[in-house]
Write an enzyme that holds these catalytic residues in place. Structure first.
Site, PDB file in Angstrom:
ATOM      1  CB  CYS A 110      42.632  51.149 -47.202  1.00 51.76           C
ATOM      2  SG  CYS A 110      42.331  51.458 -48.846  1.00 51.76           S
ATOM      3  CB  CYS A 147      45.928  51.206 -48.764  1.00 51.85           C
ATOM      4  SG  CYS A 147      44.884  52.418 -49.150  1.00 51.85           S
TER       5      CYS A 147
END
Length: 539
Positions: free
Chosen positions: A458, A461
């Site tokens: 991600c 993230c």
């Protein structure tokens, strides 16, 4: 009359009794006495009374074993398969007890964890929360200025440790980059130096080192190398939907391969960034909800905790290893707290706090809650040590209003952390003959964690994982790579890049948000208890 049990049958019944059954039920009640006319004098037949008590205990044990066969909850056994019996009379673990106290704390009441101090520091939990209330507003305004919200991050390094499952293409996983033309030229200038090239000028440039010997993380100087410019405020750390095996692989590798002996048990629904509602098989995984009655909270958290699965650090390790583990564990807790504090409610279509998410993620690993406070103390101490250097730094960003705000806010922040007083002593670590070797191992392990974060699927993230790893690395660098005198005078020996200072202040803000979220979740839980009580009929 029921058939008499043979001695062998009684032995089999006795062996089937759970070890904690007798304690769970308490002492047996003696049978009612026979009529006065039939009762022999006790002094003449003491063996008869003892035999009656043994018979009652044997019958109680047999009945308990029969009930426990189908209903372990009746005896207070853990609902988890294979977890074994739990003694309700035994006190909760230290970590579970602390989490229960945090959620049940009322205003003006101290958190009474043994001695009230954050382990490995000189600060107590309530002083940490009080300090956070003083700096939270300053940090919030500071990170919204142009200098501290603009950062260049290399998000597209390949994962060097395993083959990844691909990237998360959900809308909330994707970052929104800045137009590089909007970034001040001084920050993005490509500095050309003869030392960047090989023996003959004009040959291929040498590969720049990811770090120096003083660095605790991979730094990636903004003015050189790869990366994209990002606005951190426009790309907040919150729920993205990224979860499952990919997220767990990152955390498992961090703990298992870099935390000096920790062998964690990580649930797919509690281990990584993203949604806890979606497991690796795509099925819905509802959050647990806390009990309405205060007296039921501690047993509830005890049944939820995964401490008996080996997720905490062994006790017989060097102090330095314990600090390292607490740094990583606290970062993990902070990430989870942000996800739960800004969770997307698909029903309402709003971003809102999710108490069930917080209870599930932190309740399963309650030692992480204490380690979140530890990281805040560590970062505070780094700012204290760096105060002269940070006060003299040039924060110009070419935006007059923002520049004036930074010039006003930074001194206020530094005064607030200075007034916190002695809270952590870095001189207690890396001492003695083994100190240099421990420090080298500590550095290499933390740098390796920075590289593992490149395996996160991600983008958002990865952005926040790398930013906070860089911020903590900058704090460790200040504490353990330089003496106090280096931060006084002309600062000629210091080597801190702009992105390290941005990451340091941003990470401090992230942990500040986490501590504020704890207080928010505490209020939410107390509201649940209050509303439940108000709904009960008056007797």
């Amino acid at each position: 009359m029921p058939p008499k049990r043979t001695p062998a049958a009684r032995r089999r019944r006795s062996r089937s009794r759970p070890p904690a059954a007798a304690q769970a039920r308490g002492p047996a009640t003696p049978p009612p006495p026979p009529p006065d006319g039939d009762r022999p004098p006790l002094r003449r037949r003491p063996w008869l009374w003892r035999a009656a008590r043994i018979a009652v205990l044997a019958a109680a044990a047999a009945a308990t074993a029969y009930v426990a066969r189908d209903s372990p909850r009746v005896l207070g056994l853990s609902p988890r398969a294979g977890a074994g019996p739990a003694d309700p009379a035994a006190p909760p673990s230290q970590n579970v007890g602390f989490m229960a106290q945090v959620l049940q704390k009322s205003r003006g009441q101290n958190i009474c964890k043994p001695e009230g101090f954050v382990s490995d520091t000189y600060s107590d939990f309530d002083s940490v929360e009080a300090l956070n209330r003083r700096v939270a507003g300053l940090l919030d305004r500071l990170v919204h200025t142009r200098f501290f919200r603009t950062l260049r991050v290399d998000l597209y390094k390949p994962c060097r440790f395993w083959r990844t499952e691909g990237s998360c293409f959900q809308r909330d996983c994707i970052v929104q980059p800045l137009d590089e033309a909007s970034v001040p030229a001084a920050w993005r200038a490509q500095t050309v130096d003869q030392n960047d090239f090989g023996p003959f000028l004009g040959s291929l440039p040498r590969r720049r080192l990811e770090h120096t010997d003083r660095d605790f993380s991979v730094v990636n100087d903004e003015r050189n190398g790869d990366g994209v410019w990002l606005d951190l405020i426009a790309n907040p750390e919150r729920f993205t939907g990224y979860a499952g095996a990919g997220a767990n692989a990152v955390w498992m590798s961090i703990y298992q391969d870099n935390c000096f002996g920790v062998a964690p048990f990580l649930q797919d629904t509690a281990g990584g960034w993203g949604s806890q509602l979606v497991n690796v098989d795509g099925k819905s995984m509802p959050f647990v909800q806390p009990p309405h009655k205060r007296r039921e909270l501690t047993p509830f958290l005890e049944s939820l905790a995964e401490e008996d699965r080996g997720v905490t650090l062994p006790t017989d390790v060097p102090h330095e290893y314990r600090v390292f583990y607490r740094v990583i564990s606290g970062l993990h807790a902070s990430v989870s707290t942000h996800i739960c504090a800004e969770y997307f409610n698909a029903t309402s279509g709003r971003w809102e706090p999710n108490l069930g998410c917080f209870i599930s993620r932190i309740g399963a690993f309650p030692d992480r809650l204490q380690n979140m406070y530890f990281n805040f103390v560590l970062l505070t101490r780094a700012l204290q040590k760096m105060e002269p250097y940070l006060a003299a730094y040039d924060y110009s960003a070419g935006a007059p209003a923002d520049d004036r705000a930074v010039a006003r806010l930074v001194p206020k922040l530094l005064r607030a952390v200075r007034r916190a007083g002695p809270i952590f002593d870095e001189k207690e670590l890396f001492v003695g003959p083994a100190g240099p070797a421990l420090k080298a191992e500590f550095k290499e392990s933390f740098r390796n964690i920075t590289r593992i974060l490149d395996c996160t699927g991600c983008e958002k993230c990865r952005l926040w994982g790398k930013t906070q790893a860089l911020g903590i690395g900058a704090a460790l660098k200040a504490l353990f790579s330089y003496p106090d005198r280096a931060f006084r005078g002309r600062f000629t020996s210091l080597d801190f890049k702009r992105n390290e200072l941005v990451a340091l202040v941003t990470t401090y803000y992230q942990f500040s948000r986490s501590l504020a979220s704890i207080e928010m979740f505490r209020d939410m839980y107390q509201n649940i208890v209050t509303d439940w009580r108000a709904a009960q009929p008056i007797a």
